[in-house]
Design a protein around this motif. Structure first.
Motif, short mmCIF file in Angstrom:
data_model
loop_
_atom_site.label_atom_id
_atom_site.label_comp_id
_atom_site.label_asym_id
_atom_site.label_seq_id
_atom_site.Cartn_x
_atom_site.Cartn_y
_atom_site.Cartn_z
N ALA A 52 -1.86 2.19 -3.25
CA ALA A 52 -3.17 1.52 -3.17
C ALA A 52 -3.78 1.82 -1.80
O ALA A 52 -3.06 1.85 -0.79
N LYS A 96 -2.09 -2.93 -9.28
CA LYS A 96 -0.89 -2.30 -8.71
C LYS A 96 0.14 -3.39 -8.46
O LYS A 96 -0.16 -4.38 -7.77
N GLU A 148 -9.08 -1.92 -6.43
CA GLU A 148 -7.66 -2.11 -6.74
C GLU A 148 -7.28 -3.56 -6.49
O GLU A 148 -7.80 -4.18 -5.55
N THR A 163 -5.68 -8.15 -2.34
CA THR A 163 -4.26 -8.48 -2.51
C THR A 163 -4.07 -9.94 -2.88
O THR A 163 -4.64 -10.83 -2.26
N ARG A 217 0.84 -1.21 0.00
CA ARG A 217 0.00 0.00 0.00
C ARG A 217 0.87 1.25 0.00
O ARG A 217 0.60 2.21 -0.71
N LEU A 249 -3.77 -5.60 -5.68
CA LEU A 249 -2.35 -5.45 -5.37
C LEU A 249 -1.69 -6.81 -5.54
O LEU A 249 -2.10 -7.79 -4.92
N THR A 270 1.64 -8.93 -4.99
CA THR A 270 2.89 -8.85 -4.24
C THR A 270 3.49 -10.23 -3.96
O THR A 270 2.85 -11.24 -4.24
N PRO A 330 -6.85 -2.34 -1.32
CA PRO A 330 -6.81 -3.31 -2.42
C PRO A 330 -7.25 -4.72 -2.02
O PRO A 330 -7.17 -5.10 -0.86
N SER A 349 -8.04 -1.06 -10.72
CA SER A 349 -6.68 -0.82 -11.20
C SER A 349 -5.74 -1.86 -10.60
O SER A 349 -5.93 -2.30 -9.46
N THR A 409 2.79 1.52 -3.57
CA THR A 409 2.01 1.73 -4.80
C THR A 409 0.92 2.79 -4.64
O THR A 409 0.32 3.19 -5.62
#
Ligand code: AMP
Ligand code: MG
Length: 334
Positions: A128, A284, A255, A133, A123, A257, A259, A131, A282, A126
């Motif tokens: 975000a 990220k 969002e 995740t 977070r 994310l 990772t 999000p 979106s 990016t």
């Protein structure tokens, strides 16, 4: 709690093969993020060997981080450490060093959940806000989002992590370590999709049957390794995409994310990008230095936890190698 001055946190990450030390300020500046990785002579990570590496390198990595941040130990306001989940011996080495440092400097200690830290640094890095995740690494495979005070787990692996699947496959195929990038490179030359077990159960995933089948297809000798790598990626990332998309449709988050180390994969990134686009969300992607295990994520999560009053007295600072993400209170988001 109103903040009167800038606080500095030193965070120690030691859940698996990476020893990381990060120094982060309360305004989110990452001043240092030093890492030393244990590379096994053969086979996968041996927990005791990794712990020995961390113990040997601890002083060195802490000194490097302080140097990088242009600070002295006395400038640190508190220590954060990863308290779990992870490999017991590795975790204990980091926890012991953290306790010693906090006691010596007379400053507070904050135990951090490793999975929460991956989300929080994502977070921060990016931008975000809230999000969904997808956290995919050597040891974890989790689809999670914040709901009612905690990071809820919408889906997770029932056996091995996706990164472990790729690394073990690569080892069996005689490819270099780590396996993810090696498989990705060969997959680019693949063109034939070999049927492999696609295992999604409800919202959970299983990769062990996929691993066994991919190794069998390889050893059978009638497939090009490029085609096996291609098929392995298509099936594994298809499974991850399915669960992520269903969680996104359900939560209506805006969002996604991505990772963890496997998040570096271009095929997976493009799948996540497509899913986000179709749902008006979106995507990220966490920069790789903050996506794999690192000390900055522990220090930053330490900062936000500390600011909402979290402290870990020495008496309760024992590690929990199975500490689940969805049992952690997240007071800084409520
Ligand atoms: P972590 O556990 O977060 O430190 O990430 C390490 C894992 O990421 C290992 O399993 C690697 O094989 C995997 N990995 C790294 N780069 C890639 C890539 N480009 N594609 C797939 N997996 C990757
Ligand atoms: Mg790792």
């Amino acid at each position: 709690m109103a903040e009167t001055s800038r606080l500095v946190c030193l965070g120690i990450e030691s859940t698996a093969d990476n020893l990381g030390v990060g120094i982060v300020t309360s305004d989110g500046a990452i001043l240092a993020n030093e890492i030393s990785t244990h590379v096994p002579m053969e086979g996968g990570i041996h927990p005791r060997e990794a712990a020995r590496h961390h113990a040997n390198q601890m002083g060195n990595v802490i000194s490097k981080a302080l140097q990088k941040a242009e600070m002295k130990a006395g400038d640190i306001n508190f220590i954060a450490f990863s308290q779990g989940p992870g490999l017991g011996p590795s975790l204990r080495t980091g926890a012991t060093a953290s306790r010693a440092l906090a006691a010596y400097l007379g400053i507070p200690l904050v135990g951090v959940n490793h999975c929460v830290a991956h989300i929080e640094i994502g977070r921060l890095a990016t931008g975000a806000e809230d999000p969904l995740t997808l956290y995919v690494s050597g040891g974890n495979t989790i689809v999670t989002g914040f709901e009612a005070g905690r990071y809820r787990i919408f889906g997770e692996t029932l056996d091995i992590a996706i990164g472990n699947c790729l690394d073990t496959f690569a080892r069996e195929a005689g490819l270099e370590y780590p396996g993810g990038p090696a498989v990705e490179k060969l997959a680019l030359e693949g063109e034939r999709l070999i049927p492999l077990p696609y295992v999604v159960k409800g919202m959970d995933l299983s990769f062990s049957g996929l691993l066994t089948a991919a190794v069998q297809e390889l050893k059978a000798g009638h497939n090009r390794v490029e085609d096996v790598c291609y098929s392995l990626q298509e099936v594994a990332y298809g499974m991850l995409g399915e669960v992520t998309e269903r969680a996104l449709a359900h939560t209506k988050k805006e969002e996604i994310l991505l990772t963890g180390g496997v998040g570096a994969n271009e095929r997976l990134r493009s799948a996540i990008g497509c899913i986000a686009e179709e749902h008006g969300a979106s995507a990220k992607f966490v920069p790789i230095g903050y996506a794999t295990d690192n000390g900055a994520m522990i220090a930053w999560t330490g900062v936000i936890a500390y600011r909402s009053g979290v402290r870990t007295p020495i008496e309760t600072s024992y590690i929990d190698s199975r500490w689940r993400l969805d049992t952690v209170e997240v007071p800084w988001r409520t």
